[in-house]
Every structure is written in C-alpha cells, then in structure tokens.
Design a protein around this motif. Sequence first.
Motif, PDB file in Angstrom:
ATOM      1  N   GLY A  68      28.049  -1.505  -9.225  1.00 12.87           N
ATOM      2  CA  GLY A  68      27.801  -1.326 -10.652  1.00 12.87           C
ATOM      3  C   GLY A  68      27.010  -2.446 -11.294  1.00 12.87           C
ATOM      4  N   ASP A  69      26.857  -3.578 -10.607  1.00 13.46           N
ATOM      5  CA  ASP A  69      26.036  -4.666 -11.136  1.00 13.46           C
ATOM      6  C   ASP A  69      24.564  -4.270 -11.069  1.00 13.46           C
ATOM      7  OD1 ASP A  69      28.272  -6.228 -11.559  1.00 13.46           O
ATOM      8  OD2 ASP A  69      27.852  -7.653  -9.947  1.00 13.46           O
ATOM      9  N   LEU A  70      23.764  -4.908 -11.905  1.00 12.10           N
ATOM     10  CA  LEU A  70      22.324  -4.678 -11.956  1.00 12.10           C
ATOM     11  C   LEU A  70      21.608  -5.902 -11.404  1.00 12.10           C
ATOM     12  CD1 LEU A  70      19.740  -3.188 -12.917  1.00 12.10           C
ATOM     13  CD2 LEU A  70      20.167  -4.169 -15.193  1.00 12.10           C
ATOM     14  N   VAL A  71      20.623  -5.677 -10.538  1.00 11.85           N
ATOM     15  CA  VAL A  71      19.824  -6.769  -9.977  1.00 11.85           C
ATOM     16  C   VAL A  71      18.366  -6.546 -10.357  1.00 11.85           C
ATOM     17  CG1 VAL A  71      19.053  -7.921  -7.862  1.00 11.85           C
ATOM     18  CG2 VAL A  71      21.423  -7.105  -8.056  1.00 11.85           C
ATOM     19  N   ILE A  72      17.748  -7.585 -10.887  1.00 10.38           N
ATOM     20  CA  ILE A  72      16.329  -7.562 -11.234  1.00 10.38           C
ATOM     21  C   ILE A  72      15.587  -8.248 -10.097  1.00 10.38           C
ATOM     22  CG2 ILE A  72      14.575  -8.176 -12.946  1.00 10.38           C
ATOM     23  CD1 ILE A  72      16.984  -6.389 -14.000  1.00 10.38           C
ATOM     24  N   THR A  73      14.761  -7.481  -9.393  1.00 14.38           N
ATOM     25  CA  THR A  73      14.031  -8.035  -8.252  1.00 14.38           C
ATOM     26  C   THR A  73      12.808  -7.194  -7.921  1.00 14.38           C
ATOM     27  OG1 THR A  73      14.211  -8.789  -5.953  1.00 14.38           O
ATOM     28  CG2 THR A  73      15.399  -6.771  -6.518  1.00 14.38           C
ATOM     29  N   ALA A  74      11.783  -7.863  -7.424  1.00 17.13           N
ATOM     30  CA  ALA A  74      10.613  -7.179  -6.888  1.00 17.13           C
ATOM     31  C   ALA A  74      10.701  -7.119  -5.365  1.00 17.13           C
ATOM     32  CB  ALA A  74       9.336  -7.898  -7.310  1.00 17.13           C
ATOM     33  N   ASP A  75      11.751  -7.702  -4.805  1.00 17.43           N
ATOM     34  CA  ASP A  75      11.943  -7.777  -3.358  1.00 17.43           C
ATOM     35  C   ASP A  75      12.588  -6.479  -2.862  1.00 17.43           C
ATOM     36  OD1 ASP A  75      13.803  -8.538  -0.939  1.00 17.43           O
ATOM     37  OD2 ASP A  75      12.251 -10.082  -1.027  1.00 17.43           O
ATOM     38  N   ILE A  76      11.825  -5.679  -2.136  1.00 18.36           N
ATOM     39  CA  ILE A  76      12.296  -4.362  -1.689  1.00 18.36           C
ATOM     40  C   ILE A  76      13.496  -4.473  -0.740  1.00 18.36           C
ATOM     41  CG2 ILE A  76      11.638  -2.191  -0.575  1.00 18.36           C
ATOM     42  CD1 ILE A  76      10.197  -2.600  -3.218  1.00 18.36           C
ATOM     43  N   PRO A  77      13.490  -5.370   0.261  1.00 15.51           N
ATOM     44  CA  PRO A  77      14.677  -5.473   1.112  1.00 15.51           C
ATOM     45  C   PRO A  77      15.949  -5.839   0.326  1.00 15.51           C
ATOM     46  CG  PRO A  77      12.822  -6.477   2.219  1.00 15.51           C
ATOM     47  CD  PRO A  77      12.383  -6.176   0.806  1.00 15.51           C
ATOM     48  N   LEU A  78      15.827  -6.727  -0.655  1.00 13.65           N
ATOM     49  CA  LEU A  78      16.986  -7.046  -1.491  1.00 13.65           C
ATOM     50  C   LEU A  78      17.409  -5.809  -2.272  1.00 13.65           C
ATOM     51  CD1 LEU A  78      19.137  -8.804  -2.769  1.00 13.65           C
ATOM     52  CD2 LEU A  78      17.374  -9.668  -4.364  1.00 13.65           C
ATOM     53  N   ALA A  79      16.469  -5.098  -2.853  1.00 14.65           N
ATOM     54  CA  ALA A  79      16.801  -3.879  -3.607  1.00 14.65           C
ATOM     55  C   ALA A  79      17.538  -2.882  -2.719  1.00 14.65           C
ATOM     56  CB  ALA A  79      15.530  -3.253  -4.182  1.00 14.65           C
ATOM     57  N   ALA A  80      17.129  -2.767  -1.457  1.00 12.56           N
ATOM     58  CA  ALA A  80      17.802  -1.848  -0.523  1.00 12.56           C
ATOM     59  C   ALA A  80      19.253  -2.290  -0.301  1.00 12.56           C
ATOM     60  CB  ALA A  80      17.039  -1.786   0.800  1.00 12.56           C
ATOM     61  N   ARG A  81      19.471  -3.584  -0.162  1.00 10.86           N
ATOM     62  CA  ARG A  81      20.839  -4.103   0.019  1.00 10.86           C
ATOM     63  C   ARG A  81      21.686  -3.835  -1.222  1.00 10.86           C
ATOM     64  NH1 ARG A  81      19.985 -10.194   2.015  1.00 10.86           N
ATOM     65  NH2 ARG A  81      22.254 -10.177   2.191  1.00 10.86           N
ATOM     66  N   VAL A  82      21.090  -3.987  -2.387  1.00 14.75           N
ATOM     67  CA  VAL A  82      21.791  -3.756  -3.648  1.00 14.75           C
ATOM     68  C   VAL A  82      22.222  -2.292  -3.753  1.00 14.75           C
ATOM     69  CG1 VAL A  82      21.482  -3.670  -6.161  1.00 14.75           C
ATOM     70  CG2 VAL A  82      20.649  -5.648  -4.863  1.00 14.75           C
ATOM     71  N   VAL A  83      21.297  -1.395  -3.510  1.00 13.52           N
ATOM     72  CA  VAL A  83      21.588   0.038  -3.595  1.00 13.52           C
ATOM     73  C   VAL A  83      22.666   0.416  -2.578  1.00 13.52           C
ATOM     74  CG1 VAL A  83      20.609   2.347  -3.220  1.00 13.52           C
ATOM     75  CG2 VAL A  83      19.345   0.658  -4.571  1.00 13.52           C
TER      76      VAL A  83
END
Length: 151
Positions: A68-83
């Motif tokens: 449920g937290d929101l992460v602001i990033t342009a880093d696609i691998p990090l975004a994948a981990r977040v999702v």
Amino acid sequence: MKIWVDADACPVVIKEILYKAAKREHVQLILVANQYFRIPQSSLITFLRAPKGMDAADNEIANKLESGDLVITADIPLAARVVEKGGLALNPRGEIYSEENIKERLSTRDFFDDLRANGIETGGPSGMSARDKQAFANSLDQLLRKYKNRA
C-alpha cells in the motif's frame, strides 16, 4: 500509506511537488539517497541516507516499504519489486506502474540495456517538461485520493 522517494535521480521540481503534497495530505514522505541534501523541516518529511553502492537506495526502499505504500522512482527494476510487494509505483513523468504494465516496461528496459551493452547508442530520456510535471502532479493526486477514500 507512506511515500518513498528514490531521491538520487528524482528531479527537484518533483521533490517540490511531493513536499507540498505531504504537508497538504498529512502523509509521511521518506526520501532515500546515497548523498545528503536539504529537505524542508517537517515532522512528515524525512531523509534516509542509503549506504554507497549500486542499488543501495533501491534496496533500502524495497526492504522497508509495506503493502500500500507509494514509491516514486524512474528505476524500472525497483518499480517491479514495489509492485510485487503490493506497493504502488509512480515515475516522475506521471506513469503509474502496475501489475498490468510492469513486465512490459521491464522487458523494454532490458532490451535497451542489451543494445547499450553491444555498443548501440540509444539516447537518454528528454528533460522534464511542464507537461511531465503536470502529469506527475495529476497522477499523484489521483493516487492520494484513492488512498484517502480507502482510509
């Protein structure tokens, strides 16, 4: 909900939008970076210094974020981990990463990495435009409204 920011590469204009949103919406904002920088004085805004090293800030965020937290990033691998962990990911140009689009974005990123590794110049992203700034602000507001409606 907490908002985590992959702050090393986050444009200043986006940080300014986030500072205002955190205060307006009373949401905890945590900026994570390898190098210290000044942040506004607020009990809602904190800075977390990550150790030096490749992906250290990304790892700090991925290890500490909660569903449920929101992460602001342009880093696609990090975004994948977040999702994958049940979080929300938003890039500084306003694109919301989701289960529906993250695999495609990761595949495209990997493709361009392969091209660069083979000596092919792919160019970088264009500079932030007023349209990008507005798209980010709109997406952020949309996500914060959804969060408020669930709470």
